[in-house]
Design a protein around this motif. Structure first.
Motif, PDB file in Angstrom:
ATOM      1  N   VAL A  10       0.857  -1.180   0.000  1.00 12.95           N
ATOM      2  CA  VAL A  10       0.000   0.000   0.000  1.00 12.95           C
ATOM      3  C   VAL A  10       0.897   1.235   0.000  1.00 12.95           C
ATOM      4  CG1 VAL A  10      -1.902   1.208   1.119  1.00 12.95           C
ATOM      5  CG2 VAL A  10      -1.711  -1.289   1.334  1.00 12.95           C
ATOM      6  N   GLY A  11       0.940   1.938  -1.113  1.00 16.25           N
ATOM      7  CA  GLY A  11       1.783   3.125  -1.239  1.00 16.25           C
ATOM      8  C   GLY A  11       2.900   2.888  -2.240  1.00 16.25           C
ATOM      9  N   GLY A  12       3.031   3.794  -3.219  1.00 15.20           N
ATOM     10  CA  GLY A  12       4.024   3.629  -4.270  1.00 15.20           C
ATOM     11  C   GLY A  12       5.109   4.680  -4.259  1.00 15.20           C
ATOM     12  N   GLY A  13       5.374   5.270  -3.084  1.00 12.33           N
ATOM     13  CA  GLY A  13       6.514   6.184  -2.960  1.00 12.33           C
ATOM     14  C   GLY A  13       7.796   5.395  -2.778  1.00 12.33           C
ATOM     15  N   GLN A  14       8.806   6.035  -2.197  1.00 17.28           N
ATOM     16  CA  GLN A  14      10.116   5.395  -2.096  1.00 17.28           C
ATOM     17  C   GLN A  14      10.075   4.087  -1.311  1.00 17.28           C
ATOM     18  OE1 GLN A  14      11.690   8.994  -0.504  1.00 17.28           O
ATOM     19  NE2 GLN A  14      11.898   8.199   1.570  1.00 17.28           N
ATOM     20  N   ALA A  15       9.315   4.050  -0.212  1.00 12.92           N
ATOM     21  CA  ALA A  15       9.238   2.833   0.590  1.00 12.92           C
ATOM     22  C   ALA A  15       8.530   1.718  -0.174  1.00 12.92           C
ATOM     23  CB  ALA A  15       8.531   3.107   1.915  1.00 12.92           C
ATOM     24  N   GLY A  16       7.442   2.046  -0.854  1.00 10.26           N
ATOM     25  CA  GLY A  16       6.713   1.048  -1.617  1.00 10.26           C
ATOM     26  C   GLY A  16       7.535   0.485  -2.768  1.00 10.26           C
ATOM     27  N   LEU A  17       8.331   1.342  -3.427  1.00 15.40           N
ATOM     28  CA  LEU A  17       9.167   0.873  -4.525  1.00 15.40           C
ATOM     29  C   LEU A  17      10.295  -0.017  -4.019  1.00 15.40           C
ATOM     30  CD1 LEU A  17       9.441   4.041  -6.816  1.00 15.40           C
ATOM     31  CD2 LEU A  17       7.786   2.157  -6.898  1.00 15.40           C
ATOM     32  N   ALA A  18      10.895   0.356  -2.879  1.00 16.71           N
ATOM     33  CA  ALA A  18      11.938  -0.492  -2.298  1.00 16.71           C
ATOM     34  C   ALA A  18      11.370  -1.854  -1.928  1.00 16.71           C
ATOM     35  CB  ALA A  18      12.545   0.187  -1.072  1.00 16.71           C
ATOM     36  N   ALA A  19      10.140  -1.864  -1.387  1.00 14.66           N
ATOM     37  CA  ALA A  19       9.485  -3.129  -1.064  1.00 14.66           C
ATOM     38  C   ALA A  19       9.251  -3.946  -2.329  1.00 14.66           C
ATOM     39  CB  ALA A  19       8.160  -2.862  -0.353  1.00 14.66           C
ATOM     40  N   GLY A  20       8.756  -3.299  -3.383  1.00 15.89           N
ATOM     41  CA  GLY A  20       8.512  -3.995  -4.636  1.00 15.89           C
ATOM     42  C   GLY A  20       9.776  -4.598  -5.218  1.00 15.89           C
ATOM     43  N   TYR A  21      10.879  -3.874  -5.130  1.00 20.25           N
ATOM     44  CA  TYR A  21      12.172  -4.367  -5.629  1.00 20.25           C
ATOM     45  C   TYR A  21      12.551  -5.670  -4.929  1.00 20.25           C
ATOM     46  CZ  TYR A  21      17.253  -4.592  -6.212  1.00 20.25           C
ATOM     47  OH  TYR A  21      18.535  -5.012  -6.478  1.00 20.25           O
ATOM     48  N   HIS A  22      12.462  -5.681  -3.608  1.00 19.33           N
ATOM     49  CA  HIS A  22      12.881  -6.872  -2.862  1.00 19.33           C
ATOM     50  C   HIS A  22      11.866  -8.011  -2.978  1.00 19.33           C
ATOM     51  CE1 HIS A  22      16.653  -5.620  -1.163  1.00 19.33           C
ATOM     52  NE2 HIS A  22      16.138  -4.463  -0.806  1.00 19.33           N
ATOM     53  N   LEU A  23      10.580  -7.699  -3.075  1.00 24.40           N
ATOM     54  CA  LEU A  23       9.588  -8.748  -3.293  1.00 24.40           C
ATOM     55  C   LEU A  23       9.815  -9.435  -4.638  1.00 24.40           C
ATOM     56  CD1 LEU A  23       6.408  -6.907  -1.963  1.00 24.40           C
ATOM     57  CD2 LEU A  23       7.537  -8.863  -0.873  1.00 24.40           C
ATOM     58  N   ARG A  24      10.155  -8.657  -5.649  1.00 24.64           N
ATOM     59  CA  ARG A  24      10.445  -9.240  -6.963  1.00 24.64           C
ATOM     60  C   ARG A  24      11.667 -10.140  -6.895  1.00 24.64           C
ATOM     61  NH1 ARG A  24       8.821  -6.482 -12.237  1.00 24.64           N
ATOM     62  NH2 ARG A  24       7.061  -7.746 -11.566  1.00 24.64           N
ATOM     63  N   ARG A  25      12.689  -9.718  -6.174  1.00 27.49           N
ATOM     64  CA  ARG A  25      13.888 -10.539  -6.037  1.00 27.49           C
ATOM     65  C   ARG A  25      13.588 -11.842  -5.303  1.00 27.49           C
ATOM     66  NH1 ARG A  25      18.984  -8.366  -6.793  1.00 27.49           N
ATOM     67  NH2 ARG A  25      19.848  -9.575  -5.070  1.00 27.49           N
ATOM     68  N   GLN A  26      12.607 -11.809  -4.420  1.00 28.99           N
ATOM     69  CA  GLN A  26      12.223 -13.019  -3.700  1.00 28.99           C
ATOM     70  C   GLN A  26      11.275 -13.898  -4.517  1.00 28.99           C
ATOM     71  OE1 GLN A  26      13.262 -14.203  -0.773  1.00 28.99           O
ATOM     72  NE2 GLN A  26      14.623 -12.492  -0.325  1.00 28.99           N
ATOM     73  N   GLY A  27      10.835 -13.407  -5.647  1.00 28.97           N
ATOM     74  CA  GLY A  27       9.952 -14.196  -6.495  1.00 28.97           C
ATOM     75  C   GLY A  27       8.509 -14.237  -6.036  1.00 28.97           C
ATOM     76  N   LEU A  28       8.099 -13.250  -5.251  1.00 31.96           N
ATOM     77  CA  LEU A  28       6.731 -13.217  -4.741  1.00 31.96           C
ATOM     78  C   LEU A  28       5.813 -12.444  -5.688  1.00 31.96           C
ATOM     79  CD1 LEU A  28       7.315 -12.554  -0.934  1.00 31.96           C
ATOM     80  CD2 LEU A  28       6.634 -14.702  -2.009  1.00 31.96           C
ATOM     81  N   ASP A  29       4.652 -12.985  -5.932  1.00 35.75           N
ATOM     82  CA  ASP A  29       3.630 -12.272  -6.693  1.00 35.75           C
ATOM     83  C   ASP A  29       3.136 -11.111  -5.827  1.00 35.75           C
ATOM     84  OD1 ASP A  29       1.788 -11.784  -8.795  1.00 35.75           O
ATOM     85  OD2 ASP A  29       0.233 -12.792  -7.629  1.00 35.75           O
ATOM     86  N   HIS A  30       3.077  -9.914  -6.398  1.00 30.96           N
ATOM     87  CA  HIS A  30       2.664  -8.756  -5.595  1.00 30.96           C
ATOM     88  C   HIS A  30       2.124  -7.658  -6.487  1.00 30.96           C
ATOM     89  CE1 HIS A  30       6.727  -7.635  -6.909  1.00 30.96           C
ATOM     90  NE2 HIS A  30       6.417  -6.377  -6.649  1.00 30.96           N
ATOM     91  N   VAL A  31       1.449  -6.716  -5.845  1.00 33.10           N
ATOM     92  CA  VAL A  31       0.949  -5.522  -6.506  1.00 33.10           C
ATOM     93  C   VAL A  31       1.188  -4.342  -5.584  1.00 33.10           C
ATOM     94  CG1 VAL A  31      -1.399  -5.778  -5.591  1.00 33.10           C
ATOM     95  CG2 VAL A  31      -1.032  -4.485  -7.706  1.00 33.10           C
ATOM     96  N   VAL A  32       1.489  -3.190  -6.167  1.00 33.40           N
ATOM     97  CA  VAL A  32       1.702  -1.956  -5.408  1.00 33.40           C
ATOM     98  C   VAL A  32       0.555  -1.008  -5.747  1.00 33.40           C
ATOM     99  CG1 VAL A  32       3.257  -0.030  -4.909  1.00 33.40           C
ATOM    100  CG2 VAL A  32       4.204  -2.275  -5.550  1.00 33.40           C
ATOM    101  N   LEU A  33      -0.260  -0.681  -4.761  1.00 32.67           N
ATOM    102  CA  LEU A  33      -1.406   0.208  -4.962  1.00 32.67           C
ATOM    103  C   LEU A  33      -1.046   1.595  -4.457  1.00 32.67           C
ATOM    104  CD1 LEU A  33      -4.267  -2.176  -3.763  1.00 32.67           C
ATOM    105  CD2 LEU A  33      -3.316  -1.901  -6.076  1.00 32.67           C
ATOM    106  N   ASP A  34      -1.092   2.582  -5.350  1.00 38.40           N
ATOM    107  CA  ASP A  34      -0.647   3.934  -5.013  1.00 38.40           C
ATOM    108  C   ASP A  34      -1.755   4.945  -5.303  1.00 38.40           C
ATOM    109  OD1 ASP A  34       1.330   5.880  -4.221  1.00 38.40           O
ATOM    110  OD2 ASP A  34       1.477   6.452  -6.326  1.00 38.40           O
ATOM    111  N   ALA A  35      -2.064   5.779  -4.321  1.00 35.35           N
ATOM    112  CA  ALA A  35      -3.159   6.739  -4.479  1.00 35.35           C
ATOM    113  C   ALA A  35      -2.833   7.845  -5.473  1.00 35.35           C
ATOM    114  CB  ALA A  35      -3.514   7.340  -3.116  1.00 35.35           C
ATOM    115  N   ASP A  36      -1.554   8.189  -5.630  1.00 34.16           N
ATOM    116  CA  ASP A  36      -1.187   9.260  -6.558  1.00 34.16           C
ATOM    117  C   ASP A  36      -1.382   8.820  -8.007  1.00 34.16           C
ATOM    118  OD1 ASP A  36      -0.342  11.682  -5.239  1.00 34.16           O
ATOM    119  OD2 ASP A  36       1.308  10.526  -4.388  1.00 34.16           O
TER     120      ASP A  36
END
Length: 361
Positions: A10-36
């Motif tokens: 939840v949130g696509g700013g710097q913290a959300g993008l860093a989370a997405g980067y590491h989730l992708r490296r772990q091979g986890l299916d994920h989505v980042v929902l950003d209000a902006d």
């Protein structure tokens, strides 16, 4: 229709993008929902003159150094927006912009994430909404009777908006000092800077690089059971970036103690004297934006959620990232959010592995 995934961020700013980067490296299916509606997080909403405390190479997310620009020691907010936009595209992160999350609820062995764009059922959630959308305004007597303009840091843009006006800037932190300096150096605005306590400037040679090192050392000491050094707060409250130094050295940045109340046309001080004002800029901080987590009933003292690292103590499927030291040392900074994001992704990977063994659906 409810969609399914391993993780919702939840949130696509710097913290959300860093989370997405590491989730992708772990091979986890994920989505980042950003209000902006566009990439860049809160940086796209900052005032025009804002610059980072640190050089570009010390302001980077995991995997991708922020490129420097010729003649620019400290990147401006626009540079950060460009970097985050490029980062999102470079790693093909699954960010859905314009998707505001309204609630996170328990739904059996999953968490249900309700957004205005749809509903997601996930094994885990990372909340990375930051604080920018929840500005704090103090309960100062007379605030409702003041007839001039009142705005928070989030609404300030440029000195030209206040040309020929009398402006009182309230706040002794970095935003207060920087906005007061921005207005004072313009020369067309009559500025009064007000702080709750005497301002504490950090030594002029200290920037974000040193602050990150201090914050990290404090966290390591606490984790090892050693005494609390006080961290960054022990050094001061205000980083003396070039505009702040210029205003201070020119005698334009002398703080007055907090006024006792607002009046219709200004403020009244403790000694009974008055100062007229056309506008008040409240640089009085923020609170974590956590309303979407209310259905989980996790908030405790002062509205914070108890955590171990980034994981919520009372809901292990929830991680909180980027809200400050309580969710990882320096985790509200570009350079600091990478490590807690990595730790959260690893923890969630282990959780998902256990869940799949017990329930492969």
């Amino acid at each position: 229709m409810t969609q399914h995934t391993d993780v919702v961020v939840v949130g696509g700013g710097q913290a959300g993008l860093a989370a997405g980067y590491h989730l992708r490296r772990q091979g986890l299916d994920h989505v980042v929902l950003d209000a902006d509606a566009a990439p860049g997080g809160s940086w796209q909403h900052m005032w025009d003159s804002l610059h980072l405390f640190s050089p570009a190479d010390h302001s980077s997310l995991p995997g991708r150094l922020m490129p420097a620009r010729p003649g620019e020691t400290y990147p401006d907010a626009g540079h950060v927006v460009d970097y985050l936009t490029d980062y999102e595209k470079r790693y093909d992160l699954p960010v859905q912009h314009g998707s505001r999350v309204e609630a996170v609820r328990r739904d059996g062995d999953r968490l249900l994430v309700e957004a205005d764009s749809g509903t997601w059922r996930a094994r885990a959630v990372i909340s990375a909404t930051g604080t920018w959308s929840r500005p704090f305004l103090p309960a100062v007597p007379g605030r409702s009777v003041f007839t001039g303009r009142q705005l928070h840091t989030v609404n300030y843009r440029r000195p030209a908006d206040f040309a020929g006006r009398r402006v009182i800037v309230v706040g002794g932190g970095n935003s207060g000092a920087q906005i007061a300096s921005d207005l004072a150096l313009n020369g067309q605005v009559e500025v009064t800077w007000v702080t709750q306590r005497p301002p504490r400037f950090l030594p002029d040679d200290i920037d974000g690089r040193a602050l990150f090192d201090v914050a990290t050392a404090r966290r390591r000491a606490l984790d090892a059971g050693r005494g609390d050094s006080g961290g960054v707060a022990s050094l001061g409250d205000i980083v003396a970036v070039p505009p702040v130094r210029a205003a201070r050295d020119a005698g334009l940045l002398t703080a007055k103690p907090m006024f006792s109340r607002l009046t219709a046309d200004g403020v009244r001080w403790g000694d009974g004297s008055r100062t007229g004002a056309d506008a008040i800029v409240w640089c009085t901080g923020f609170r974590p934006a956590l309303s979407h987590l209310a259905p989980l009933q996790l908030r405790g003292v002062r509205g914070y959620i108890a955590t171990e690292g980034t994981r919520a103590v009372d809901e292990p499927r929830l991680h909180l990232l980027g809200y400050g030291d309580w969710t990882g040392p320096a985790s509200a900074t570009l350079i600091g959010v990478g490590r807690p994001a990595r730790d959260a992704a690893r923890d969630i990977t282990a959780l998902c592995a256990r869940n799949r063994q017990g329930n492969p659906a």
